[in-house]
Design an enzyme around this catalytic site. Structure first.
Site, PDB file in Angstrom:
ATOM      1  N   GLN A 176      34.274   6.410  34.256  1.00 38.37           N
ATOM      2  CA  GLN A 176      34.153   7.759  34.813  1.00 38.37           C
ATOM      3  C   GLN A 176      32.909   7.964  35.694  1.00 38.37           C
ATOM      4  O   GLN A 176      33.007   8.567  36.753  1.00 38.37           O
ATOM      5  CB  GLN A 176      34.150   8.761  33.658  1.00 38.37           C
ATOM      6  CG  GLN A 176      34.137  10.212  34.083  1.00 38.37           C
ATOM      7  CD  GLN A 176      34.230  11.124  32.874  1.00 38.37           C
ATOM      8  OE1 GLN A 176      35.302  11.337  32.333  1.00 38.37           O
ATOM      9  NE2 GLN A 176      33.108  11.653  32.437  1.00 38.37           N
ATOM     10  N   GLU A 218      32.287  16.079  40.133  1.00 35.00           N
ATOM     11  CA  GLU A 218      30.861  16.331  39.896  1.00 35.00           C
ATOM     12  C   GLU A 218      30.012  15.959  41.107  1.00 35.00           C
ATOM     13  O   GLU A 218      28.802  15.790  40.994  1.00 35.00           O
ATOM     14  CB  GLU A 218      30.385  15.565  38.660  1.00 35.00           C
ATOM     15  CG  GLU A 218      31.104  16.039  37.401  1.00 35.00           C
ATOM     16  CD  GLU A 218      30.515  15.480  36.116  1.00 35.00           C
ATOM     17  OE1 GLU A 218      29.663  14.572  36.182  1.00 35.00           O
ATOM     18  OE2 GLU A 218      30.925  15.956  35.050  1.00 35.00           O
ATOM     19  N   GLU A 298      27.475   5.516  27.906  1.00 35.91           N
ATOM     20  CA  GLU A 298      28.090   6.629  27.180  1.00 35.91           C
ATOM     21  C   GLU A 298      29.567   6.323  26.923  1.00 35.91           C
ATOM     22  O   GLU A 298      30.241   5.737  27.772  1.00 35.91           O
ATOM     23  CB  GLU A 298      27.937   7.884  28.056  1.00 35.91           C
ATOM     24  CG  GLU A 298      28.536   9.157  27.487  1.00 35.91           C
ATOM     25  CD  GLU A 298      28.335  10.331  28.455  1.00 35.91           C
ATOM     26  OE1 GLU A 298      27.347  10.336  29.228  1.00 35.91           O
ATOM     27  OE2 GLU A 298      29.178  11.240  28.449  1.00 35.91           O
ATOM     28  N   ASP A 324      29.495  11.044  23.408  1.00 39.81           N
ATOM     29  CA  ASP A 324      29.908  12.338  23.970  1.00 39.81           C
ATOM     30  C   ASP A 324      31.182  12.781  23.235  1.00 39.81           C
ATOM     31  O   ASP A 324      31.119  13.566  22.287  1.00 39.81           O
ATOM     32  CB  ASP A 324      30.115  12.175  25.484  1.00 39.81           C
ATOM     33  CG  ASP A 324      30.786  13.368  26.144  1.00 39.81           C
ATOM     34  OD1 ASP A 324      30.884  14.433  25.514  1.00 39.81           O
ATOM     35  OD2 ASP A 324      31.228  13.252  27.313  1.00 39.81           O
ATOM     36  N   LYS A 349      26.628  19.171  24.818  1.00 41.28           N
ATOM     37  CA  LYS A 349      27.335  20.103  25.701  1.00 41.28           C
ATOM     38  C   LYS A 349      27.570  21.368  24.885  1.00 41.28           C
ATOM     39  O   LYS A 349      28.323  21.340  23.895  1.00 41.28           O
ATOM     40  CB  LYS A 349      28.677  19.515  26.124  1.00 41.28           C
ATOM     41  CG  LYS A 349      28.595  18.297  27.050  1.00 41.28           C
ATOM     42  CD  LYS A 349      29.952  17.632  27.152  1.00 41.28           C
ATOM     43  CE  LYS A 349      30.068  16.680  28.334  1.00 41.28           C
ATOM     44  NZ  LYS A 349      31.306  15.865  28.245  1.00 41.28           N
ATOM     45  N   SER A 379      32.415  18.825  33.780  1.00 47.69           N
ATOM     46  CA  SER A 379      32.935  18.552  35.129  1.00 47.69           C
ATOM     47  C   SER A 379      33.345  19.847  35.831  1.00 47.69           C
ATOM     48  O   SER A 379      33.285  19.941  37.050  1.00 47.69           O
ATOM     49  CB  SER A 379      34.090  17.564  35.061  1.00 47.69           C
ATOM     50  OG  SER A 379      35.044  17.976  34.121  1.00 47.69           O
ATOM     51  N   LYS A 400      21.959  15.496  32.175  1.00 46.65           N
ATOM     52  CA  LYS A 400      23.034  14.905  32.992  1.00 46.65           C
ATOM     53  C   LYS A 400      23.801  16.073  33.624  1.00 46.65           C
ATOM     54  O   LYS A 400      24.462  16.831  32.919  1.00 46.65           O
ATOM     55  CB  LYS A 400      23.934  14.089  32.066  1.00 46.65           C
ATOM     56  CG  LYS A 400      25.087  13.381  32.757  1.00 46.65           C
ATOM     57  CD  LYS A 400      26.032  12.776  31.714  1.00 46.65           C
ATOM     58  CE  LYS A 400      27.161  12.019  32.354  1.00 46.65           C
ATOM     59  NZ  LYS A 400      28.376  12.015  31.516  1.00 46.65           N
TER      60      LYS A 400
HETATM   61  P1  PGA Z   1      33.937  16.485  31.168  1.00 48.77           P
HETATM   62  O1  PGA Z   1      33.099  15.202  31.595  1.00 48.77           O
HETATM   63  O2  PGA Z   1      33.114  17.683  31.375  1.00 48.77           O
HETATM   64  O3  PGA Z   1      35.151  16.425  32.043  1.00 48.77           O
HETATM   65  O4  PGA Z   1      34.290  16.275  29.713  1.00 48.77           O
HETATM   66  C1  PGA Z   1      31.729  15.063  31.457  1.00 48.77           C
HETATM   67  C2  PGA Z   1      31.411  13.845  30.642  1.00 48.77           C
HETATM   68  O5  PGA Z   1      32.323  13.148  30.170  1.00 48.77           O
HETATM   69  O6  PGA Z   1      30.251  13.542  30.388  1.00 48.77           O
HETATM   70 ZN    ZN Z   2      31.090  11.773  28.927  1.00 49.82          ZN
END
Ligand code: PGA
Ligand code: ZN
Length: 432
Positions: A176, A218, A298, A324, A349, A379, A400
């Site tokens: 990713q 992103e 990650e 994560d 998060k 994202s 991040k």
């Molecule tokens: P997401 O991705 O916000 O789409 O979950 C961010 C990440 O995986 O760190």
């Molecule tokens: Zn992630």
């Protein structure tokens, strides 16, 4: 006797809570909340939204298929804010963050906040914090430190998206994120300068290579390389073009987001046309660790593949191994990880947890186990820069945000620039 209007003028009691549907950086609906207090202070916050969401995250409430916004509308969540949540909070002091977050959770009554909607709850929780900071006449990051009972704040080391794949770039690459960490930066200003140079260098190099890139969610570039190795090579060329020394000035981080391509106990790398088990996946990643200045990985494994996580962490103790989707900012899952030695760092998060207090608990749990913390955007983002203040005020160490492109990302980077004027802006990278 104090005059009643004097008390009223100083009161942090919540007068009004108002929610609305706005659009996020992907043009999808999300929730925004305004909380106003009796003394005239008010705070606004927005819920971010993920695309590669973990199975164990709290639940975003969406309207479903009513023909509007492809079923992604949040009018039910907004109605909950303007109805039940406003009723619950009115008259209570915004300065009681923990108590209000607890009340929101109890009132919701579900483990994953699915009744009121985690999007409704997190935006409310953050807006309460902002309003209270204004009431206290403190910059948000200092108020956050006060909530945590500390005066210790620090500028976070950014890890910044350069190349993207996975769910954020139409799955054009298996991994990713390929990110840069300016480990040699002494100040936040230095860090930004290096990151902006690397991002521009990557863009120039891809244009020179004649590769048409997709701009990912992103703000990273997606060249659609079939193999991860090509992406690592481009990162190294971008460092060189930006006149930065790999491993000294700047290093590489990746977010594999492996849950996205894990099926039937196997990791399916579509680009490389290979299918690996946990052990082979560890070998495959280990090879990159040996060949590149790769210092942070990650979601190398699936969110429930605990044993692969533990053995990988044991095998590469010098690499930051970040959970994560594995931890989803959930204190209980973090405790389990610490117990079995899975990962050595936690991505934080706020909307995976659902409340600010819950995210604080996740951070405390991580630290107690010696795990590093990385505050992260989603994202799908908005102009809300809350996480910049959160990273500084909670002394998280790392952040991040995405690439140094697009205003929803720059809102956070630029807020950190403003905060750096108030705080000792020295940076260090450490994860243990
Ligand atoms: P997401 O991705 O916000 O789409 O979950 C961010 C990440 O995986 O760190
Ligand atoms: Zn992630």
């Amino acid at each position: 006797m104090t005059h009643p209007s004097f008390n009223l003028a100083r009161s942090a009691d919540i007068l009004q809570v108002r929610g609305r549907q706005i659009l996020d950086s992907r043009g999808r609906p999300t929730v925004e909340v305004d909380v106003s207090l009796r003394d005239g202070s008010s705070g606004r916050a927005c819920a971010p939204s993920g695309a590669s969401t973990g199975r164990h995250e709290v639940l975003e409430l969406r309207d479903g298929d009513d023909g509007l916004h492809e079923g992604r509308g949040v009018s039910k969540a907004v109605n909950n804010i303007n109805g039940e949540i406003a009723e619950l909070l009115k008259g209570r002091p915004a300065t009681s963050q923990a108590g209000l977050d607890e009340a929101l959770r109890t009132h919701d009554g579900t483990a994953n906040l699915s009744r009121l909607g985690a999007n409704a709850v997190i935006a409310t929780s953050l807006a309460i914090c902002r309003a209270a900071a204004i009431h206290e006449r403190l910059p948000l990051h200092r108020y956050i430190a006060q909530l945590l009972g500390t005066t210790r704040t620090s500028m976070p080391m950014p890890m910044t998206n350069i190349l993207s794949g996975g769910a954020h770039a139409r799955r054009s690459m298996d991994f990713q994120d390929f990110l840069a960490i300016p480990v040699g930066a002494k100040t936040y200003g230095d860090a930004l300068n290096m990151l902006a140079s690397v991002r521009s260098a990557a863009s120039d190099l891809l244009a020179e290579d004649g590769i048409t890139t997709l701009l990912a969610d992103e703000g990273g570039l997606s060249p659609g390389y079939a193999s991860a190795d090509e992406a690592f090579r481009l990162m190294m060329r971008a460092f060189e073009r930006a006149k930065l020394r790999p491993g000294h000035d700047i290093a590489i981080a990746i977010d594999v987001a492996a849950s996205e391509f894990y099926r039937d106990g196997k990791y399916h790398l579509a680009g490389e046309q290979r299918t690996l088990d946990g052990e082979e996946m560890a070998e495959y990643l280990g090879d990159f660790i040996r060949r590149y200045p790769l210092i942070s990985i990650e979601d190398a494994f699936d969110q429930d593949d605990w044993s692969s996580w533990s053995s990988f962490t044991k095998r590469f103790p010098k690499v930051q191994i970040v959970g994560d989707d594995l931890f989803v900012t959930n204190p209980d899952r973090i405790a389990r990880g610490i117990e079995v030695g899975a990962a050595n760092a936690v991505l934080i998060k706020v909307n995976q947890n659902g409340t600010l207090t819950g995210a604080f608990e996740a951070m405390k749990r991580a630290r107690a186990g010696g795990y590093a913390t990385v505050i992260s955007a989603r994202s799908g983002e908005t102009e809300d820069s809350f996480i910049a203040d959160l990273a500084v005020g909670s002394d998280a160490g790392q952040i991040k945000i995405g690439s140094v492109r697009n205003s929803e990302r720059l809102a956070k980077y630029n807020q950190l620039t403003r905060i750096a004027e108030l705080e000792a802006a020295e940076l260090t990278f450490s994860f243990s």
